[in-house]
Design a protein around this motif. Structure first.
Motif, PDB file in Angstrom:
ATOM      1  N   ALA A 186       2.107   9.205  -6.099  1.00 33.31           N
ATOM      2  CA  ALA A 186       2.620  10.571  -6.061  1.00 33.31           C
ATOM      3  C   ALA A 186       3.652  10.950  -6.982  1.00 33.31           C
ATOM      4  CB  ALA A 186       3.229  10.892  -4.757  1.00 33.31           C
ATOM      5  N   GLY A 187       4.097   9.897  -7.798  1.00 34.50           N
ATOM      6  CA  GLY A 187       5.080  10.023  -8.837  1.00 34.50           C
ATOM      7  C   GLY A 187       6.407  10.054  -8.476  1.00 34.50           C
ATOM      8  N   LEU A 188       6.447   9.454  -7.346  1.00 32.38           N
ATOM      9  CA  LEU A 188       7.932   8.987  -6.718  1.00 32.38           C
ATOM     10  C   LEU A 188       8.493   7.359  -7.077  1.00 32.38           C
ATOM     11  CD1 LEU A 188       7.017  10.419  -3.084  1.00 32.38           C
ATOM     12  CD2 LEU A 188       8.230  11.353  -4.988  1.00 32.38           C
ATOM     13  N   PRO A 189       9.544   7.281  -6.930  1.00 27.91           N
ATOM     14  CA  PRO A 189      10.189   6.024  -7.302  1.00 27.91           C
ATOM     15  C   PRO A 189       9.678   4.958  -6.235  1.00 27.91           C
ATOM     16  CG  PRO A 189      11.841   7.585  -7.552  1.00 27.91           C
ATOM     17  CD  PRO A 189      10.882   8.398  -6.751  1.00 27.91           C
ATOM     18  N   ASP A 190       9.644   3.773  -6.607  1.00 27.71           N
ATOM     19  CA  ASP A 190       9.454   2.638  -5.373  1.00 27.71           C
ATOM     20  C   ASP A 190      10.579   2.768  -4.339  1.00 27.71           C
ATOM     21  OD1 ASP A 190       7.396   1.896  -7.174  1.00 27.71           O
ATOM     22  OD2 ASP A 190       8.190  -0.319  -7.351  1.00 27.71           O
ATOM     23  N   PRO A 191      10.051   2.599  -3.131  1.00 29.14           N
ATOM     24  CA  PRO A 191      11.050   2.967  -1.918  1.00 29.14           C
ATOM     25  C   PRO A 191      11.930   1.516  -2.009  1.00 29.14           C
ATOM     26  CG  PRO A 191       8.742   1.983  -1.276  1.00 29.14           C
ATOM     27  CD  PRO A 191       8.577   2.521  -2.563  1.00 29.14           C
ATOM     28  N   VAL A 192      13.045   1.731  -1.313  1.00 30.81           N
ATOM     29  CA  VAL A 192      14.075   0.758  -1.251  1.00 30.81           C
ATOM     30  C   VAL A 192      13.612   0.283   0.126  1.00 30.81           C
ATOM     31  CG1 VAL A 192      16.363   0.346  -0.589  1.00 30.81           C
ATOM     32  CG2 VAL A 192      15.852   2.135  -2.185  1.00 30.81           C
TER      33      VAL A 192
ATOM     34  N   LEU B 144       0.633  -1.147   0.087  1.00 31.46           N
ATOM     35  CA  LEU B 144      -0.024   0.015  -0.060  1.00 31.46           C
ATOM     36  C   LEU B 144       0.517   1.167   0.085  1.00 31.46           C
ATOM     37  CD1 LEU B 144      -2.875  -1.214   2.421  1.00 31.46           C
ATOM     38  CD2 LEU B 144      -2.917  -0.593   0.153  1.00 31.46           C
ATOM     39  N   PHE B 145       1.755   1.305   0.833  1.00 33.03           N
ATOM     40  CA  PHE B 145       2.829   2.511   0.891  1.00 33.03           C
ATOM     41  C   PHE B 145       3.592   2.581  -0.463  1.00 33.03           C
ATOM     42  CE2 PHE B 145       6.832   4.570   1.709  1.00 33.03           C
ATOM     43  CZ  PHE B 145       6.274   5.750   2.128  1.00 33.03           C
ATOM     44  N   THR B 146       4.071   1.486  -1.231  1.00 32.63           N
ATOM     45  CA  THR B 146       4.396   1.425  -2.553  1.00 32.63           C
ATOM     46  C   THR B 146       3.815   1.922  -3.535  1.00 32.63           C
ATOM     47  OG1 THR B 146       5.944  -0.345  -2.048  1.00 32.63           O
ATOM     48  CG2 THR B 146       5.571   0.177  -4.307  1.00 32.63           C
ATOM     49  N   ALA B 147       2.184   1.672  -3.472  1.00 32.65           N
ATOM     50  CA  ALA B 147       1.359   2.210  -4.379  1.00 32.65           C
ATOM     51  C   ALA B 147       1.144   3.745  -4.154  1.00 32.65           C
ATOM     52  CB  ALA B 147      -0.090   1.551  -4.188  1.00 32.65           C
ATOM     53  N   ALA B 148       1.187   4.211  -2.912  1.00 32.63           N
ATOM     54  CA  ALA B 148       0.956   5.688  -2.535  1.00 32.63           C
ATOM     55  C   ALA B 148       2.231   6.426  -3.434  1.00 32.63           C
ATOM     56  CB  ALA B 148       0.926   5.927  -1.339  1.00 32.63           C
ATOM     57  N   ALA B 149       3.311   5.878  -3.043  1.00 37.11           N
ATOM     58  CA  ALA B 149       4.541   6.315  -3.855  1.00 37.11           C
ATOM     59  C   ALA B 149       4.346   6.525  -5.182  1.00 37.11           C
ATOM     60  CB  ALA B 149       5.820   5.648  -3.199  1.00 37.11           C
ATOM     61  N   ARG B 150       3.782   5.370  -5.724  1.00 38.33           N
ATOM     62  CA  ARG B 150       3.665   5.565  -7.510  1.00 38.33           C
ATOM     63  C   ARG B 150       2.707   6.603  -7.610  1.00 38.33           C
ATOM     64  NH1 ARG B 150       3.618  -1.055  -8.019  1.00 38.33           N
ATOM     65  NH2 ARG B 150       5.864  -1.396  -7.989  1.00 38.33           N
TER      66      ARG B 150
END
Length: 373
Positions: A29-35, A21-27
Motif C-alpha cells: 500500500a506504499g506505507l512504511p513498515d509498522p513499528v 503478511l501484514f508488513t507485506a500488505a503495508a509495503r
C-alpha cells in the motif's frame, strides 16, 4: 491526519507469519513498515508507541516465552497442552490494560481494536452473551457454571440436550474442544483433539493433536472434561451442520469495518471443521451457487451482524454454521485474530490489505451503537 500519513504499530510476535503478511500488505500500500511492539515486552510492563500511531493488536499465540510471561510461570509451558488457557487469558487482560494506558499517554495514538472487544471475543461465554443480547443467532448455551463432568451431565439432563459442544472458555484453534454425544443405555462418544495421557501417580494431562481422538469410555470422557474445567468451560447445544460435497461445512467469514469480505468454506467428515485438523477448504463458488443468492446474502448479513457487536474493532473472524437446507445461520464464535487466511482474496486484496484499504477509505472507526442493557 489521514491513515496513509500515520505510523502503524503492531503488537505481535517478531518473525511470525502474521506480522510478515501484514508488513507485506503495508509495503504493497506504499506505507512504511509498522513499528513492532513485541508481545513479550507488553507481557512484562509498559511499552512506548509512536505519536499518532494506529495501533494493531495481533495474536499472542504460538510463542512459548510470551505464554510463560502472560501466565506468570517460572518456565515456558508446553504449547501443545490444552490446559492453561485461563491463566493466559488473565495475563492477556492485564497486558491489554497496559496497552490502553500507553495509547492514552501517546498523543494522537489510536487502537484499531477495542481492548474490551478483544477480551470478550477471547472469552466464549462473554462473546456468546454479547451476541445473544444483540439478537444475533447463536446456539443455545448452558448459563449455569460447569465445573466438571458431573455438573456437565446434570446441565445436559436439565436442558434435555443429548449432544453438546464443550469448549474451553478461552481456548483457540479447537484446543480442548469436545463434540460430546450421549445415547440411552449409557453410551457416550466424545470427539476431540485432546489426547488424554495418564501418569502413574493418577494425574492426567491433555495434549492437543492434529489427529482427532474418539473416547467411548465414560471414565476417559470425565477425565478430559475435569482436566479442562479449571480454566472455565462454555457448553452449547450441538446444532447440525449442512452437508455439501460429501462432507459437513461451515464458514469462516472475515468482517472488516462492518463488511463481510473474505470467506473460507471449512469442510470436514468429523464434527470439528478447523482446517489445521486435516480438514479441507471447500468449494466456495460451488457452495454459493448451491445456496443461491438469497441464502448467501442472509448468511453474510448474519456475519456482519456479529461483527457489528464489536463496532470499535476493525476486523473479526466470524465462524458461521449453515443449517441443513440453507434455512438458518448460527454464529459459533467470533475470533479476535481470525484474519490469518492465506491465499484468500477479496477484490484482489488479502485480509491485511483489506484492513488497510478500510483505513485509507475512512471506513473505520464505525459509530458505536448503544448495546442492549
Amino acid at each position: 491526519m489521514s491513515a496513509s500519513t500515520r505510523p502503524l504499530a503492531v503488537v505481535g510476535i517478531p518473525g511470525h507469519r502474521r506480522l510478515e503478511l501484514f508488513t507485506a500488505a503495508a509495503r504493497g500500500a506504499g506505507l512504511p513498515d509498522p513499528v513492532v511492539v513485541p508481545w513479550r515486552a507488553l507481557a512484562t510492563g509498559p511499552v512506548d508507541l509512536p505519536e499518532n500511531a494506529l495501533v494493531r493488536v495481533d495474536s499472542p499465540g504460538e510463542d512459548a516465552e510470551t505464554a510463560r510471561l502472560l501466565r506468570g510461570l517460572p518456565r515456558a509451558p508446553d504449547l501443545y497442552r490444552a490446559e492453561g488457557s485461563g491463566p493466559q487469558h488473565a495475563g492477556f487482560r492485564a497486558a491489554l490494560a497496559r496497552l490502553a494506558d500507553a495509547v492514552a499517554a501517546t498523543p494522537g495514538a489510536h487502537l484499531l481494536q477495542e481492548p474490551a472487544d478483544l477480551i470478550d471475543m477471547c472469552d466464549k461465554r462473554r462473546c456468546h452473551a454479547r451476541l445473544a443480547a444483540a439478537g444475533v443467532p447463536v446456539a443455545p448455551a448452558v448459563r449455569e457454571p460447569v465445573t466438571g463432568y458431573a455438573s456437565l451431565r446434570a446441565a445436559m439432563a436439565g436442558h434435555g440436550w443429548p449432544r453438546v459442544f464443550v469448549k474451553p472458555a478461552h481456548g483457540s484453534s479447537a484446543s480442548g474442544v469436545i463434540a460430546l454425544a450421549t445415547a440411552p443405555g449409557g453410551r457416550i462418544r466424545a470427539v476431540t483433539p485432546a489426547d488424554l495421557v495418564r501418569s502413574g501417580d493418577g494425574s492426567v494431562a491433555l495434549y492437543n493433536d492434529l489427529r482427532l481422538r474418539t473416547y467411548t469410555d465414560e471414565e476417559d470422557v470425565a477425565a478430559v472434561v475435569d482436566a479442562l474445567a479449571p480454566d472455565g468451560l462454555h457448553v452449547e447445544r450441538w446444532v447440525p451442520k449442512a452437508g455439501f460435497d460429501g462432507a459437513v461445512v461451515d464458514l469462516r467469514v472475515l468482517v472488516v469495518a462492518g463488511r463481510a469480505t473474505h470467506t473460507v468454506v471449512r469442510s470436514s467428515r468429523s464434527p470439528l471443521t478447523n482446517l489445521h485438523l486435516g480438514n479441507a477448504r471447500g468449494d466456495l463458488d460451488g457452495l454459493r451457487d448451491a445456496m443461491g443468492p438469497h441464502a448467501w446474502s442472509a448468511a453474510m448479513a448474519v456475519a456482519e451482524a456479529a461483527g457489528a457487536c464489536f463496532p470499535r474493532t476493525l476486523h473479526a473472524g466470524v465462524d458461521l454454521l449453515v443449517s441443513p437446507g440453507w434455512s438458518a445461520f448460527t454464529v459459533c464464535e467470533v475470533n479476535a485474530f481470525g484474519d490469518l487466511l492465506p491465499r484468500v482474496l477479496h477484490e484482489g486484496r488479502d485480509t491485511y490489505a483489506e484492513q488497510l484499504r478500510a483505513l485509507a477509505d475512512g471506513r473505520f472507526p464505525l459509530p458505536s451503537p448503544a448495546l442492549p442493557a
